[in-house]
Motif scaffolding. Structure first.
Motif, PDB file in Angstrom:
ATOM      1  N   VAL A  37       0.839  -1.201   0.000  1.00  0.00           N
ATOM      2  CA  VAL A  37       0.000   0.000   0.000  1.00  0.00           C
ATOM      3  C   VAL A  37       0.871   1.246   0.000  1.00  0.00           C
ATOM      4  N   ASN A  38       1.921   1.212  -0.751  1.00  0.00           N
ATOM      5  CA  ASN A  38       2.843   2.340  -0.666  1.00  0.00           C
ATOM      6  C   ASN A  38       2.453   3.477  -1.603  1.00  0.00           C
ATOM      7  N   THR A  39       1.522   4.274  -1.121  1.00  0.00           N
ATOM      8  CA  THR A  39       1.037   5.389  -1.921  1.00  0.00           C
ATOM      9  C   THR A  39       1.804   6.664  -1.590  1.00  0.00           C
ATOM     10  N   ALA A  40       2.720   6.535  -0.645  1.00  0.00           N
ATOM     11  CA  ALA A  40       3.252   7.697   0.049  1.00  0.00           C
ATOM     12  C   ALA A  40       4.005   8.754  -0.764  1.00  0.00           C
ATOM     13  N   PRO A  41       5.072   8.404  -1.452  1.00  0.00           N
ATOM     14  CA  PRO A  41       6.070   9.390  -1.833  1.00  0.00           C
ATOM     15  C   PRO A  41       5.525  10.715  -2.365  1.00  0.00           C
ATOM     16  N   SER A  42       4.413  10.659  -3.065  1.00  0.00           N
ATOM     17  CA  SER A  42       3.948  11.882  -3.697  1.00  0.00           C
ATOM     18  C   SER A  42       3.232  12.811  -2.715  1.00  0.00           C
ATOM     19  N   SER A  43       2.606  12.226  -1.670  1.00  0.00           N
ATOM     20  CA  SER A  43       1.755  13.053  -0.815  1.00  0.00           C
ATOM     21  C   SER A  43       2.577  14.074  -0.016  1.00  0.00           C
ATOM     22  N   ALA A  44       1.910  15.125   0.431  1.00  0.00           N
ATOM     23  CA  ALA A  44       2.582  16.196   1.164  1.00  0.00           C
ATOM     24  C   ALA A  44       2.925  15.738   2.575  1.00  0.00           C
ATOM     25  N   PRO A 101       2.306  10.864   5.232  1.00  0.00           N
ATOM     26  CA  PRO A 101       1.298   9.879   5.646  1.00  0.00           C
ATOM     27  C   PRO A 101       1.504   8.548   4.923  1.00  0.00           C
ATOM     28  N   GLY A 102       1.327   7.484   5.628  1.00  0.00           N
ATOM     29  CA  GLY A 102       1.446   6.154   5.031  1.00  0.00           C
ATOM     30  C   GLY A 102       2.863   5.769   4.677  1.00  0.00           C
ATOM     31  N   GLU A 103       3.827   6.396   5.328  1.00  0.00           N
ATOM     32  CA  GLU A 103       5.224   6.081   5.033  1.00  0.00           C
ATOM     33  C   GLU A 103       5.967   5.756   6.331  1.00  0.00           C
ATOM     34  N   ILE A 104       6.783   4.714   6.289  1.00  0.00           N
ATOM     35  CA  ILE A 104       7.635   4.428   7.445  1.00  0.00           C
ATOM     36  C   ILE A 104       9.030   4.933   7.106  1.00  0.00           C
ATOM     37  N   LEU A 137       3.641   8.919  14.309  1.00  0.00           N
ATOM     38  CA  LEU A 137       4.125   8.099  15.406  1.00  0.00           C
ATOM     39  C   LEU A 137       5.654   8.048  15.334  1.00  0.00           C
ATOM     40  N   ILE A 138       6.294   8.475  16.431  1.00  0.00           N
ATOM     41  CA  ILE A 138       7.757   8.473  16.468  1.00  0.00           C
ATOM     42  C   ILE A 138       8.185   7.354  17.415  1.00  0.00           C
ATOM     43  N   ARG A 174       0.502   2.037   9.010  1.00  0.00           N
ATOM     44  CA  ARG A 174       0.892   2.662   7.754  1.00  0.00           C
ATOM     45  C   ARG A 174      -0.272   2.626   6.767  1.00  0.00           C
ATOM     46  N   ALA A 175      -0.942   1.471   6.729  1.00  0.00           N
ATOM     47  CA  ALA A 175      -2.078   1.328   5.821  1.00  0.00           C
ATOM     48  C   ALA A 175      -3.180   2.322   6.165  1.00  0.00           C
ATOM     49  N   GLU A 176      -3.243   2.679   7.447  1.00  0.00           N
ATOM     50  CA  GLU A 176      -4.275   3.640   7.856  1.00  0.00           C
ATOM     51  C   GLU A 176      -3.843   5.077   7.593  1.00  0.00           C
ATOM     52  N   GLY A 177      -2.644   5.241   7.052  1.00  0.00           N
ATOM     53  CA  GLY A 177      -2.195   6.575   6.678  1.00  0.00           C
ATOM     54  C   GLY A 177      -1.419   7.316   7.751  1.00  0.00           C
ATOM     55  N   VAL A 178      -0.953   6.595   8.769  1.00  0.00           N
ATOM     56  CA  VAL A 178      -0.140   7.239   9.802  1.00  0.00           C
ATOM     57  C   VAL A 178       1.283   7.398   9.276  1.00  0.00           C
TER      58      VAL A 178
END
Lengths: 333, 509
Positions: free
Chosen positions: B4-11, B38-41, B171-172, B196-200
């Motif tokens: 579910v790696n949608t992350a890189p583009s989002s702000a 969001p959604g990135e580790i 979450l840190i 991550r899937a929930e967008g944290v």
């Protein structure tokens, strides 16, 4: 930065001075008040009376200073004194039956009191160091045990030394040399020895180190448990010694003997500037603390200005004030 | 993994730009740019002291940047404290949990934000909401259980549940797996991926590079307070991460390495400390400086403390041919072995006492028979002040008021007062400026030169390489390998310390 450090140490020095002379100023103030209120205050009889009565608590408080400095506490000393006194009287009475009214009976009684004190201290100390129970809990327990034992031994009443034996033993409290009674001499000697041990021997330094930071002490290859055990044994020995001085005074022991001595001893230690949490202790301060507490009682007895029934209240105020002063200086740090 | 790696583009939700941070005159972070989406580790890695915790604390609202900017949702923010950050959904989970051990799980989850019904606490609502949160995390802990009764990973789940109970967005996590077993780690990873899937947005730190490779999307490497690399995890190998973490020049900070003599001074055989060290063997030669490397928690300190008699142990320790009894510090000191603790303030020095009292504390019996000879003490302090170049504005001052470097020198003087043949120095330069470091390094070389043997435990790779002619590396309570001569290099140490096994046989052989 050097400036800041200089200022800091300077203010520290000043505060230290105040901490040092605080109890002395209080003592002098009390003496002046006593002199103003009653002309008999400075009389030989009154001074001897005050000092001799303070001697029991004072001797115990010297031992208590070591315990508290090493980060411990002993609530059992009052009951322990009563129990040891009762034991001593019982045994001496039994010995009198076979050995007669003789000096050896007294010597055996004294030896018994000292040994019983050491054993009682050893029990407290071992439970605290080897079994690892908190000092407050252990000594709260033994406090109840000794108090109950003396009540049981006396069957709810009073244990008395035989009349003739009492006469023979009497001089230990009432006698003395050059007009100074034995309890006062004993108190002075023990206080001086205590001060020397606290300030000038490895044992005293180790007590302060353990109370200040037990881990540092352990990492500095100090035998923490042994030193801590030794403080309780020393206190027990001094309780036994106080009993040796106390028994000839009344020649009896009952359930109310030594009641609240533990609190008076702890209060004297704290008023004298020893830290309740440990890490710093001074014997001379404890001596001043003992004197302050007994002078308050004495002055109230000599004047009808304030009811002597308020003795406890005034002592309480003094104790709280002393701790407030300590707290303040700690917060400034 | 990267399903579910949608992350890189989002702000980014939370970002640092050009952030520096100084403590006193020393700058720890030099212009860090960092973004959590969001959604990135996002993994943050670096050696101890590289500035990871400082960066995390700034992100979590525990510290303010000295210069630079923290932005949240594109807006510049300045958190008053961590509560302000938590109100924005930014939660940091510390290595040491922030849980009240004697309270129940639900009481902890709502600690400080208890639900009420009028003036009474609404126990029922808190319990059922906690149960819901735990179900969401697939954690089977009873909300009514006391925290001190539940397992370590469950505690971590409670921390996460606590975070979830307020709209969690960032979450840190500070080395969450340091306290977990492998199986427990697996459970944690599943939960992290769920979040991550929930967008944290998740910041993840760990010394275990394998872990990072497995679960993280992006990795940023810090070295000496500077960001040296930031790349998608897919584009970087574990070796490259390790290289980025270390890779620095050694200056002439270190003195020439002493040459070890032929005779053995200390032998440690099959030493174990239950739960922390197992089956460690060591040999130390006269005049040698031996390094012990490894991660924090690898059992280095525990090994040293066991040798020094500060911890119960199994196995034998032989010093100059004599067996040392276990658990007796005094015996070890008398036999000629001294240990300098890594915990200077907690176990090394009495901060509220003066220099003299501290210096002579372990050796008071040598200063006078019954009464302490204060003159001898003062003389010893004079010597220590000049030998170790201790700078104290006043001799009578509290040791707690000395600088860290001077405290460390005093601690060294105290440890060496017993004239030991073997000295174990744990983290010789922790929290110390570079000038004092150099002095301490010179001192260590001097000790070896005089024919003493030194063991240096350090988390700083350059220190090990600069000082030791031989390095033993620990991993997970075991000695993972030994490096000698030219083998002593950062890459090799890091590989052994991280438990990358392929070099183990080679190194042991």
């Amino acid at each position: 930065m050097t400036m800041a450090t200089a200022v800091k140490t300077q203010s520290q020095g000043r505060r230290l001075d105040l901490q040092v002379i605080g109890p002395i100023i209080a003592l002098i103030a009390l003496i002046l008040i006593g002199m103003a209120l009653n002309s008999n205050f400075l009389s030989y009889a009154n001074i001897t009376n005050v000092l001799a009565r303070s001697a029991f608590i004072g001797i115990i408080a010297v031992g208590m200073t070591f315990v508290i400095t090493a980060g411990g506490l002993d609530l059992s000393v009052g009951s322990m004194a009563a129990f040891v006194a009762g034991l001593m009287i019982l045994v001496m009475n039994v010995l009198t039956d076979t050995m007669g009214v003789t000096l050896p009976v007294i010597l055996l009684g004294i030896a018994l009191a000292l040994i019983a004190g050491v054993i009682a201290g050893l029990i407290n100390g071992l439970l605290i160091t080897k079994v690892g129970i908190e000092a407050f809990i252990v000594t709260l327990g033994t406090m109840g045990i000794y108090r109950s034992l003396i009540t049981w031994l006396a069957d709810g009443g009073t244990l008395s030394l035989g009349f003739e034996m009492r006469e023979l033993y009497r001089p230990v409290y009432y006698g003395g040399i050059m007009g100074i009674s034995w309890p006062i001499i004993a108190f002075v000697v023990i206080a001086i020895l205590g001060e020397v041990v606290m300030r000038h021997t490895a044992f005293g330094r180790h007590c302060a180190a353990i109370g200040s930071n037990e881990r540092v002490a352990r990492y500095s290859s100090i035998a923490v448990l042994k030193v801590r055990l030794a403080t309780y044994v020393l206190l027990g020995l001094l309780v036994g010694f106080a009993v040796v001085m106390y028994v000839p005074r009344l020649g009896s022991a009952s359930a109310s003997t030594g009641l609240l001595w533990e609190l008076e001893a702890i209060a004297a230690v704290i008023i004298g500037g020893t830290l309740l949490k440990g890490g710093f202790g001074r014997i001379w301060g404890t001596v001043v603390g003992v004197l302050i507490l007994s002078l308050i009682g004495n002055i109230l007895n000599l004047t009808d200005f304030v009811s002597p029934y308020l003795n406890g209240a005034i002592q309480g105020v003094v104790i709280v004030l002393a701790v407030v002063l300590q707290r303040k200086s700690a917060a400034d740090r | 993994m990267s399903a579910v790696n949608t992350a890189p583009s989002s702000a980014p939700i939370l970002a640092l730009s050009g952030v520096t941070r100084s403590f006193g005159p020393i700058e720890i972070l030099h212009g860090v740019d960092f973004a959590l989406r969001p959604g990135e580790i996002h993994a943050l890695i670096g050696e101890n002291g590289a500035g990871k915790s400082t960066t995390m604390k700034i992100l979590g609202g525990y510290l303010d940047p000295t210069t630079g900017e923290v932005t949240c949702d594109g807006q510049s923010v300045r958190f008053v404290n961590s509560d302000a950050a938590e109100d924005k959904g930014i939660v940091m989970i510390h290595q040491e949990f922030n849980l009240a051990e004697d309270l129940a799980v639900d009481q902890n989850v709502f600690l400080g934000r208890e639900l009420r019904r009028g003036w009474r606490l609404d126990h029922k609502a808190m319990r059922s909401r906690t149960a819901d949160l735990l179900t969401r995390l697939q954690c089977r802990v009873d909300p009514a259980a006391k925290v001190n009764r539940i397992s370590v990973p469950d505690k971590q789940m409670v921390e996460i549940a606590k975070a979830l109970s307020r709209d969690l967005r960032v979450l840190i996590m500070d080395e969450p797996t340091a306290v977990l077993t492998e199986r427990e780690c697996e459970i944690l990873f599943t939960q992290i991926e769920r979040l991550r899937a929930e967008g944290v947005a998740i910041l993840y730190t760990s010394h275990k590079l394998g872990e990072i490779k497995r679960i993280c999307d992006r990795v940023t490497v810090l070295r000496d307070g500077t960001m040296v690399k930031s790349a998608p995890v897919a584009d970087i190998t574990e070796e490259q991460m390790a290289a980025a973490m270390v890779g620095r020049d050694l200056s002439d900070l270190y003195p020439a390495k002493p040459v070890a003599g032929p005779d053995t001074v200390l032998e440690v055989e099959n030493l174990s400390v239950p739960g922390v060290v197992s089956g460690a063997n060591l040999v130390l030669k006269r005049g040698e400086v031996l390094g012990i490397g490894g991660l924090i928690g690898a059992g280095r300190t525990e090994l040293a403390e066991a040798i020094a008699g500060l911890r119960p142990r199994h196995g034998t320790v032989r010093l100059l041919g004599h067996d040392l009894p276990a658990g007796l510090v005094q015996a070890a000191v008398e036999a000629g072995l001294a240990y300098l603790t890594e915990d200077r303030k907690g176990a090394g020095l009495l901060l509220d006492k003066g220099l003299r009292e501290n210096l002579t504390l372990p050796l008071l019996h040598k200063f006078g028979k019954i009464m302490i000879d204060r003159k001898a003490e003062e003389a010893a302090l004079d010597k220590a002040i000049s030998d170790f170049a201790i700078r104290a504005p006043q001799r009578s001052m509290r040791v707690g008021d000395l600088s860290g470097g001077n405290q460390q020198k005093l601690l060294l003087a105290k440890t060496l007062l017993s004239d030991p043949q073997v000295v174990i120095i744990d983290e010789p330069t922790r929290g110390i400026d570079i000038g004092t470091k150099q002095q301490i390094y010179a001192l260590i070389a001097d000790l070896a030169e005089q024919g003493r043997s030194v063991i240096v435990i350090s988390s700083e790779m350059p220190e090990l390489i600069g000082l030791a002619s031989r390095v033993v590396v620990m991993h997970g309570g075991k000695i993972a390998g030994e490096l000698e001569g030219d083998q002593v290099a950062e890459g090799a140490i890091v590989r052994l310390a991280m438990g990358l096994g392929e070099h183990q046989e080679e190194a042991v052989a």
